[in-house]
Design a protein around this motif. Structure first.
Motif: not given
Length: 363
Positions: A225-228, A234-238, A337-342, A348-353
């Protein structure tokens, strides 16, 4: 020769271990047990009702949370007997069968509760860190199989506890207690070895190993999650909200069970090398009832940590209290839902990295 009238168990004279009987224990512990019983029954019953009526058993997380709530629910059912036992000055009025049954049931639900917490932690790790690869394993069928295995394994672990418990007449205090078997001269070594093995299983399988697994899972989740967060600010608070929920679950597990496990370990040491040290036994006997109260409180905390933090759960709870008919419910945001979205955002973020690092290498 000990007195044995009207079917009473054989009398035992204790030279140590009688100093833990204090009036404030006989008053305070039953009150705490009653509080745990009421909160545990209400909280876990609401979790079961909301999941069954509105959220359905269509996700792995919901199945584990439902079984966890059932486990905690049956865990607190034994508290009225133990509250009576403490209120009567450690006098057990319910007979030998209920002594064995209650002791075995407490240990049975101790194991199931901890094992379901561990299974839920592993599921969250797979859902967030490996959302695509774990999809074929994280199915409803596998979740039900895992639950059955947990119930059966916990039952096997609790059988020795029931077999080594019985009622004993203590001549020093003129009372009948529900405790471990008192060894005869012939089987003292064999029984002590059995009790030591049971204590080791309780410490290792009932706390240490599950706690290490839970901590490892949540550390890996936090790293993902920290890598994301580093990539998607923008997703920091969630992300922080989910991290706080996970941290609360681990903290509740540790704070509730660690004190009891520390004194349980001390009690285990007295079986090995400090058997004649009455001072140590006095400390253990006085502190143990309170550490058990704290440990039992974990069954009250679980509904709050794992379920009541979700807005959708609170909405469904209000529907339940208003007796609204159940319909097609949306997934539980705090767990599903929250966990699945994350999970997919993380992948996606890790793939982007990875893509960015590859493109940098090409350049």
């Amino acid at each position: 020769m000990p007195n044995q009238t009207r079917g009473e168990p054989a009398g035992i004279n204790l030279t140590c271990g009688m100093s833990g009987s204090h009036e404030f224990i006989f008053t305070l512990v039953p009150i705490v047990y009653a509080f745990n019983f009421v909160i545990g029954i209400i909280g876990n019953s609401m979790v079961v009702a909301v999941i069954y009526c509105y959220m359905k058993l269509k996700t792995v997380a919901n199945i584990f949370v439902l079984n966890l709530a059932v486990s905690d629910l049956t865990f607190v059912i034994t508290l009225p007997m133990w509250a009576t036992f403490a209120a009567m000055g450690y006098h057990w009025p319910f007979g030998g069968f209920l002594c064995k049954t209650a002791a075995g049931l407490v240990m049975f639900n101790l194991y199931t509760s901890i094992f379901f917490l561990t299974a839920l932690s592993i599921d969250r790790y797979l859902a967030i860190v490996h959302p695509v690869r774990s999809r074929r394993f994280r199915t409803v069928v596998y979740a039900h199989i895992t639950c059955v295995m947990i119930w059966l394994f916990a039952f096997l672990l609790s059988v020795p506890i029931a077999l080594t418990r019985d009622v004993h007449y203590i001549e020093n205090s003129k009372t009948i207690v529900c405790g471990t078997l008192h060894p005869n001269d012939k089987d003292v070594k064999r029984l002590n070895n059995l009790l030591l093995c049971i204590s080791l299983m309780k410490s290792l399988l009932g706390f240490l190993i599950p706690f290490v697994i839970i901590i490892t899972c949540y550390c890996l989740i936090g790293r993902a999650l920290l890598r994301v967060e580093h990539i998607q600010k923008s997703s920091c608070s969630r992300d922080d909200e989910v991290l706080h929920m996970l941290a609360a679950a681990v903290l509740a597990f540790f704070l509730c069970w660690a004190p009891h496990q520390v004194f349980h370990f001390m009690q285990m040491l007295t079986q090995l090398i400090l058997a004649d040290n009455c001072t140590i036994l006095e400390i253990i006997d006085t502190a143990m009832p309170f550490t058990i109260c704290i440990a039992y409180f974990n069954s009250c905390v679980n509904p709050i940590v794992y379920s009541f933090v979700g807005r959708n759960f609170r909405k469904n709870l209000l529907r339940l209290l208003r007796c609204s008919p159940g319909g097609v419910a949306r997934p539980h945001p705090s767990i599903t839902s929250k966990m699945s979205a994350l999970s997919f955002r993380a992948s996606e973020a890790l793939s982007l990295t990875v893509k960015n690092s590859v493109s940098c290498d090409v350049k």
